[in-house]
Enzyme design. Sequence first.
Site, PDB file in Angstrom:
ATOM      1  N   TYR A 185     -31.293 -24.685 -20.904  1.00 22.85           N
ATOM      2  CA  TYR A 185     -32.479 -24.897 -21.752  1.00 22.85           C
ATOM      3  C   TYR A 185     -32.084 -25.608 -23.049  1.00 22.85           C
ATOM      4  CZ  TYR A 185     -35.281 -21.644 -18.864  1.00 22.85           C
ATOM      5  OH  TYR A 185     -35.960 -21.014 -17.837  1.00 22.85           O
TER       6      TYR A 185
ATOM      7  N   GLU B 215     -29.484 -24.312 -10.713  1.00 24.03           N
ATOM      8  CA  GLU B 215     -28.333 -24.164  -9.801  1.00 24.03           C
ATOM      9  C   GLU B 215     -28.637 -24.779  -8.441  1.00 24.03           C
ATOM     10  OE1 GLU B 215     -26.265 -20.014  -9.617  1.00 24.03           O
ATOM     11  OE2 GLU B 215     -28.375 -19.819 -10.123  1.00 24.03           O
TER      12      GLU B 215
HETATM   13  N1  DCP Z   1     -32.613 -17.884 -18.972  1.00 25.55           N
HETATM   14  C1  DCP Z   1     -33.675 -17.137 -19.502  1.00 25.55           C
HETATM   15  N2  DCP Z   1     -33.565 -15.810 -19.715  1.00 25.55           N
HETATM   16  C2  DCP Z   1     -32.421 -15.197 -19.442  1.00 25.55           C
HETATM   17  C3  DCP Z   1     -31.345 -15.915 -18.895  1.00 25.55           C
HETATM   18  C4  DCP Z   1     -31.464 -17.280 -18.675  1.00 25.55           C
HETATM   19  O1  DCP Z   1     -34.725 -17.692 -19.760  1.00 25.55           O
HETATM   20  N3  DCP Z   1     -32.308 -13.904 -19.691  1.00 25.55           N
HETATM   21  C5  DCP Z   1     -32.745 -19.358 -18.815  1.00 25.55           C
HETATM   22  C6  DCP Z   1     -32.111 -20.098 -19.950  1.00 25.55           C
HETATM   23  C7  DCP Z   1     -30.886 -20.714 -19.385  1.00 25.55           C
HETATM   24  C8  DCP Z   1     -31.249 -20.895 -17.930  1.00 25.55           C
HETATM   25  O2  DCP Z   1     -32.106 -19.814 -17.634  1.00 25.55           O
HETATM   26  O3  DCP Z   1     -30.555 -21.930 -20.004  1.00 25.55           O
HETATM   27  C9  DCP Z   1     -30.052 -20.881 -17.004  1.00 25.55           C
HETATM   28  O4  DCP Z   1     -29.395 -19.647 -17.132  1.00 25.55           O
HETATM   29  P1  DCP Z   1     -27.841 -19.508 -16.939  1.00 25.55           P
HETATM   30  O5  DCP Z   1     -27.567 -18.078 -16.721  1.00 25.55           O
HETATM   31  O6  DCP Z   1     -27.369 -20.493 -15.931  1.00 25.55           O
HETATM   32  O7  DCP Z   1     -27.209 -19.862 -18.346  1.00 25.55           O
HETATM   33  P2  DCP Z   1     -27.102 -21.222 -19.115  1.00 25.55           P
HETATM   34  O8  DCP Z   1     -27.371 -22.389 -18.244  1.00 25.55           O
HETATM   35  O9  DCP Z   1     -27.942 -21.136 -20.357  1.00 25.55           O
HETATM   36  O10 DCP Z   1     -25.604 -21.217 -19.599  1.00 25.55           O
HETATM   37  P3  DCP Z   1     -24.284 -21.390 -18.725  1.00 25.55           P
HETATM   38  O11 DCP Z   1     -23.691 -22.688 -19.176  1.00 25.55           O
HETATM   39  O12 DCP Z   1     -23.451 -20.235 -19.119  1.00 25.55           O
HETATM   40  O13 DCP Z   1     -24.637 -21.388 -17.281  1.00 25.55           O
END
Ligand code: DCP
Length: 680
Positions: A23, A121
């Site tokens: 995000y 993913e």
């Molecule tokens: N997300 C959300 N609420 C959460 C966890 C995640 O809205 N409790 C959203 C925001 C993230 C997206 O989902 O950007 C993808 O989650 P990921 O777990 O893959 O984490 P990120 O992509 O943010 O970081 P990473 O680089 O560690 O994968």
Amino acid sequence: MPVAKPESSDSRVIAHVDMDCFYVQVEQRKQPQLRGLPTAVVQYNEWKGGALIAVSYEARKFGIKRSMRGEEAKEVCPQVQLVQVPVARGKADLSGYRNAGSEVVSILARRGRCERASIDEVYLDLTDAAEMMLADNPPQGMETIDEEALKSHILGLNNEDGSDVKENVRNWIHRHNADHRDKLLACGILIVAELRMQVLKETEFTCSAGIAHNKMLAKLASGMNKPAQQTVVPFSSVKGLLDTLPIRKMKQLGGKLGISLQMDMGVNTVGDLLQFPEEKLQERYGINTGTWLWNIARGISGEEVEGRLLPKSHGSGKTFPGPRALKTVPAVQHWLNQLCEELSERLCSDLDQNKRIAHTLTLHARAYKSSDSDSQKKFPSKSCPLRYGTAKIQEDAFNLFQAGLREYIGFYGGKTRGSHCRGWGITSLSVSASKIVPIPSGTCSIAKYFHGQSTSHFSSMQSSDNLNTEATLSLPSGSECYSEVNLSEPKIDFPKEESWIKDTVPDLDLQEQKDLSSTLSEKTQDGFIQEDISPLLLSGCLEQNRSKQQWDLSKDESQFKSEYKERKGKRLKDKGTYSIIELFKSYNPNPSGSFLSHEYNRTVGGTDVSSSSYSRDGEEGRREAWGYNIDEIDPSVMEELPPEIQDEIKAWMQPHEQRPNNMVKRSCTISHYFSPSKKS
Ligand code: DCP
């Protein structure tokens, strides 16, 4: 019961691609001045600066974590840039993130079978592409290897002797004496590096990847080196990887099953599982789970990469924590309306863009009862056939809620006083649409689709008896479910407020999830959930889309006619085929189920339709309960139908046509099939 090792899976090339701080990257693309700065995306609710849901890698260096709130993050790093998630209808609007995810998927899908596993993913099966590369231009012979590929982390490659890491990778890729599996992985390294570069070039997003011989190992590897890196698991390194891997880190073992393995079996790492014979694991956890555990201990997973770029369900949800719990029926209805509006929009765009329809609407809720010893009782999830159109979805969702509430509070236990409840509160609500299937587009296809209809009919959604009760699932808030029974362990923590979550079944262990899946399929078979849906139920969406001219009927009409000519002469009364008239008859546009047989007879001008037509197809049972109001049929659509079906309908409509008031304008198109009521 030993399970044969899936030999072929050893020589597959599977990649798991995961976007980095997704995000944040989407927001940074919108506001490029934020690039390189410590940045976090915060949830819609502003309490204490809002909960962080995505944190950039720059911000992580300051110790900022997803579990923090905005205010806390500011304390840790005053210069952190907090961006609020977009908002629509009083809740987070994730459409921008979904669309960004789709951009990435469309690029990754160019090289192999692609499965969208979540909003950010993707799994790829690159076996064919790797085999092809091996045949045409094998890496051993390549003079130059791309820099990005040289930055790969190859598990088991000894980099500790001070040698140049990139040089080691180059040598590994160039090895002539490598076995076939490693040669394929070497191709995978090059292909994935190239794809990741392409994603960066076209979308400005970085991603990380795992490359291995199966999905499980690829997924494990993709998170090992982030951001913007790739990790490879050669076959020879699997044991070393799993031996020390904490059992709860394994996909699907973060929950109850993982805890049980730790507490009851003393299993702390995946490698610890190796000591147990398969029979022992089966005895303790059941045949399937036991076998699955035995396999994962050895790095075996035969799970295929499904060729699926689109989600399997859509969901829209919101949580109402603490004092924000909804305590009146009107308050629940207000929020349900918002959620249904969002869901309906997404269903319509899915129909427009992908020509897919959803069959089942499900309502999930979490609730509490303040003065009840039975307060552990879960709010039952309820499902019904999905009717397209925002108002219909809203109406049905509200009915589902009321049925769930009646069951939850008990018949006598929680009578409401006026619109106010006595001692219950709703802490989260979501609606989801599932059983999404493609429909072939165009007139011809629609006609085919009619023929293919089963004889299913629609239960009244007013009666709670007709509503399907499913195991309570967790709430996706504006989520998409990319996998039917998603066994993946959620890597997300559940925020204390409105959140997007990836997994539909986050708290269930493998066995429970399997149980759930069988429960769902049983329900499906017993008729509570309709397997088939009438296209008539699509009316709302088509109404909404008519102005957009999404259905190119004129184009498909000629195609349909020529196809029809080929089939001319074949009667469509084969057992199992279902003509449109049956469909009309089985469709009940009134959700209250008021078109009972006697009324049906009346509306078709006294023709004893039930005995003549239904008995022909052996539909006695259906005839007794359901009918179709002949006033709802638009005669003009018949021109677009095969002649034999036209005859069939004309015969039915004859008495009707003699009444001029009931005639409908000839300018109507086949989309009027979908209109259950001219008044609507
Ligand atoms: N997300 C959300 N609420 C959460 C966890 C995640 O809205 N409790 C959203 C925001 C993230 C997206 O989902 O950007 C993808 O989650 P990921 O777990 O893959 O984490 P990120 O992509 O943010 O970081 P990473 O680089 O560690 O994968």
